[in-house]
Design a protein around this motif. Structure first.
Motif, mmCIF file in Angstrom:
data_model
loop_
_atom_site.group_PDB
_atom_site.id
_atom_site.type_symbol
_atom_site.label_atom_id
_atom_site.label_comp_id
_atom_site.label_asym_id
_atom_site.label_seq_id
_atom_site.Cartn_x
_atom_site.Cartn_y
_atom_site.Cartn_z
ATOM 1 N N TYR A 283 0.875 -1.169 0.000
ATOM 2 C CA TYR A 283 0.000 0.000 0.000
ATOM 3 C C TYR A 283 0.912 1.218 0.000
ATOM 4 C CZ TYR A 283 -3.482 -3.389 1.610
ATOM 5 O OH TYR A 283 -4.306 -4.475 1.724
ATOM 6 N N GLY A 284 0.709 2.118 -0.964
ATOM 7 C CA GLY A 284 1.625 3.245 -1.027
ATOM 8 C C GLY A 284 1.070 4.435 -1.764
ATOM 9 N N CYS A 285 1.872 5.490 -1.784
ATOM 10 C CA CYS A 285 1.478 6.725 -2.429
ATOM 11 C C CYS A 285 2.714 7.553 -2.742
ATOM 12 C CB CYS A 285 0.535 7.537 -1.545
ATOM 13 S SG CYS A 285 0.991 7.508 0.209
ATOM 14 N N SER A 286 2.565 8.456 -3.692
ATOM 15 C CA SER A 286 3.668 9.349 -4.041
ATOM 16 C C SER A 286 3.092 10.675 -4.502
ATOM 17 C CB SER A 286 4.548 8.745 -5.142
ATOM 18 O OG SER A 286 3.825 8.646 -6.359
ATOM 19 N N TRP A 287 3.886 11.715 -4.299
ATOM 20 C CA TRP A 287 3.512 13.061 -4.732
ATOM 21 C C TRP A 287 4.695 13.650 -5.484
ATOM 22 C CZ3 TRP A 287 2.379 10.956 -0.021
ATOM 23 C CH2 TRP A 287 1.019 10.895 0.339
ATOM 24 N N THR A 288 4.428 14.196 -6.667
ATOM 25 C CA THR A 288 5.507 14.712 -7.515
ATOM 26 C C THR A 288 5.234 16.150 -7.917
ATOM 27 O OG1 THR A 288 5.850 12.475 -8.411
ATOM 28 C CG2 THR A 288 6.849 14.315 -9.603
ATOM 29 N N ALA A 289 6.230 17.011 -7.694
ATOM 30 C CA ALA A 289 6.120 18.423 -8.072
ATOM 31 C C ALA A 289 6.513 18.593 -9.535
ATOM 32 C CB ALA A 289 7.032 19.265 -7.178
ATOM 33 N N PRO A 290 6.061 19.645 -10.184
ATOM 34 C CA PRO A 290 6.444 19.888 -11.582
ATOM 35 C C PRO A 290 7.948 19.936 -11.783
ATOM 36 C CG PRO A 290 4.619 21.321 -10.967
ATOM 37 C CD PRO A 290 5.070 20.645 -9.708
ATOM 38 N N ALA A 291 8.692 20.374 -10.763
ATOM 39 C CA ALA A 291 10.150 20.455 -10.879
ATOM 40 C C ALA A 291 10.816 19.085 -10.788
ATOM 41 C CB ALA A 291 10.714 21.375 -9.805
ATOM 42 N N GLY A 292 10.042 18.051 -10.438
ATOM 43 C CA GLY A 292 10.587 16.700 -10.386
ATOM 44 C C GLY A 292 10.820 16.136 -9.007
ATOM 45 N N THR A 293 10.732 16.961 -7.979
ATOM 46 C CA THR A 293 10.888 16.449 -6.617
ATOM 47 C C THR A 293 9.719 15.540 -6.270
ATOM 48 O OG1 THR A 293 12.022 18.482 -5.954
ATOM 49 C CG2 THR A 293 11.180 17.090 -4.200
ATOM 50 N N ALA A 294 10.026 14.371 -5.708
ATOM 51 C CA ALA A 294 8.980 13.404 -5.398
ATOM 52 C C ALA A 294 9.145 12.871 -3.982
ATOM 53 C CB ALA A 294 9.005 12.247 -6.395
ATOM 54 N N ALA A 295 8.043 12.791 -3.262
ATOM 55 C CA ALA A 295 8.018 12.208 -1.920
ATOM 56 C C ALA A 295 7.064 11.025 -1.947
ATOM 57 C CB ALA A 295 7.558 13.239 -0.898
ATOM 58 N N SER A 296 7.469 9.928 -1.346
ATOM 59 C CA SER A 296 6.639 8.730 -1.407
ATOM 60 C C SER A 296 6.810 7.883 -0.155
ATOM 61 C CB SER A 296 6.997 7.889 -2.646
ATOM 62 O OG SER A 296 8.381 7.546 -2.639
ATOM 63 N N GLY A 297 5.913 6.927 -0.010
ATOM 64 C CA GLY A 297 5.980 5.981 1.099
ATOM 65 C C GLY A 297 5.109 4.776 0.809
ATOM 66 N N TRP A 298 5.513 3.626 1.309
ATOM 67 C CA TRP A 298 4.698 2.426 1.128
ATOM 68 C C TRP A 298 5.025 1.398 2.198
ATOM 69 C CZ3 TRP A 298 8.573 3.933 -2.273
ATOM 70 C CH2 TRP A 298 9.679 3.088 -2.411
ATOM 71 N N VAL A 299 4.073 0.515 2.420
ATOM 72 C CA VAL A 299 4.229 -0.552 3.397
ATOM 73 C C VAL A 299 3.851 -1.874 2.731
ATOM 74 C CG1 VAL A 299 1.871 -0.243 4.301
ATOM 75 C CG2 VAL A 299 3.605 -1.355 5.725
ATOM 76 N N PHE A 300 4.652 -2.905 2.970
ATOM 77 C CA PHE A 300 4.362 -4.212 2.384
ATOM 78 C C PHE A 300 3.047 -4.750 2.936
ATOM 79 C CE2 PHE A 300 8.847 -5.905 1.075
ATOM 80 C CZ PHE A 300 9.034 -4.761 0.320
ATOM 81 N N ALA A 301 2.250 -5.363 2.071
ATOM 82 C CA ALA A 301 1.001 -5.979 2.509
ATOM 83 C C ALA A 301 1.243 -7.288 3.270
ATOM 84 C CB ALA A 301 0.083 -6.218 1.314
ATOM 85 N N PRO A 302 2.127 -8.180 2.783
ATOM 86 C CA PRO A 302 2.380 -9.414 3.534
ATOM 87 C C PRO A 302 3.216 -9.133 4.776
ATOM 88 C CG PRO A 302 3.024 -9.608 1.211
ATOM 89 C CD PRO A 302 2.843 -8.168 1.500
ATOM 90 N N PRO A 303 3.077 -9.933 5.812
ATOM 91 C CA PRO A 303 3.933 -9.773 6.989
ATOM 92 C C PRO A 303 5.385 -10.092 6.647
ATOM 93 C CG PRO A 303 2.637 -11.785 7.161
ATOM 94 C CD PRO A 303 2.117 -11.043 5.973
ATOM 95 N N VAL A 304 6.307 -9.433 7.314
ATOM 96 C CA VAL A 304 7.734 -9.619 7.072
ATOM 97 C C VAL A 304 8.403 -10.073 8.367
ATOM 98 C CG1 VAL A 304 9.896 -8.439 6.472
ATOM 99 C CG2 VAL A 304 7.790 -7.906 5.227
#
Length: 209
Positions: free
Chosen positions: A105-126
């Motif tokens: 499950y994840g998401c990302s945000w990208t600015a027009p200048a190319g900077t991107a911030a994102s995060g995600w977590v694995f669905a299966p247990p680790v």
């Protein structure tokens, strides 16, 4: 014997004195206007919390959607743009035009200048053993090296700075219980990208916890 005019004058003075006393009493007993209260508006600045202020050793992360909980102000501060484009994905979603599907499950945000911030977590247990393998694999990626002075991000965990094609990506990866959480900041033009990445990952962790 007092004259009638003297009596009337005495009565007038008595009434005047009584009225003054009552007036003073009312003034003394009346509540004073309340002092203006301090502003109760929000005082927390975007990305105000760093990982060093979070006890990542006891944080519990859920293996599920969390992107709606990420503060919009933190996103804007991380990418240095007021209206970045957003993308989200969930467990089982198709990746691109191929047959591969997401297991996170994840998401990302990208600015027009190319900077991107994102995060995600694995669905299966680790498991801890699998997390150690993920740490070792991340360390061996071309162009990547450990991020100096990085705070812990779960256990085990790894913080990396990777440069590919002239673009630098800062990331934190770690195990929280049985949840493997990753956050990234790519192409940041901030004066101190490492500090922004630290605070961005603290925001992701708090949103996913």
């Amino acid at each position: 014997m007092a004259t009638r005019s003297g009596i009337v004058r005495a009565l007038i003075l008595a009434v005047a004195a009584t009225g003054a006393a009552i007036t003073v009493g009312v003034v003394r007993d009346s509540p004073r206007p309340a002092a203006p209260s301090a502003s109760t508006g929000p005082t927390t600045q975007p990305l105000a919390t760093g990982l060093g202020s979070v006890d990542t050793s006891t944080a519990a992360v859920r293996r599920g959607p969390f992107c709606d909980a990420v503060p919009g102000a933190d996103v804007q501060a991380a990418v240095d743009d007021p209206s970045p484009s957003a993308a989200t994905w969930s467990n089982g979603d198709q990746l691109g035009s191929g047959t591969d599907v997401a297991h996170e499950y994840g998401c990302s945000w990208t600015a027009p200048a190319g900077t991107a911030a994102s995060g995600w977590v694995f669905a299966p247990p680790v498991t801890v053993q699998r997390a150690q393998e993920l740490v070792a694999s991340a360390k061996s990626r071309p162009g990547c090296k450990p991020l100096p002075g990085a705070a812990t991000f779960g256990s085990p965990s790894i913080a990396l700075t990777c440069t590919t094609g002239g673009k630098t990506t800062l990331s934190y990866r770690g195990l929280f219980g049985d949840a493997w959480l990753v956050c990234q900041l790519a192409g940041s033009r901030a004066t101190d990208p490492a500090d922004v990445a630290d605070r961005w990952c603290a925001s992701v962790l708090r949103s996913a916890a």
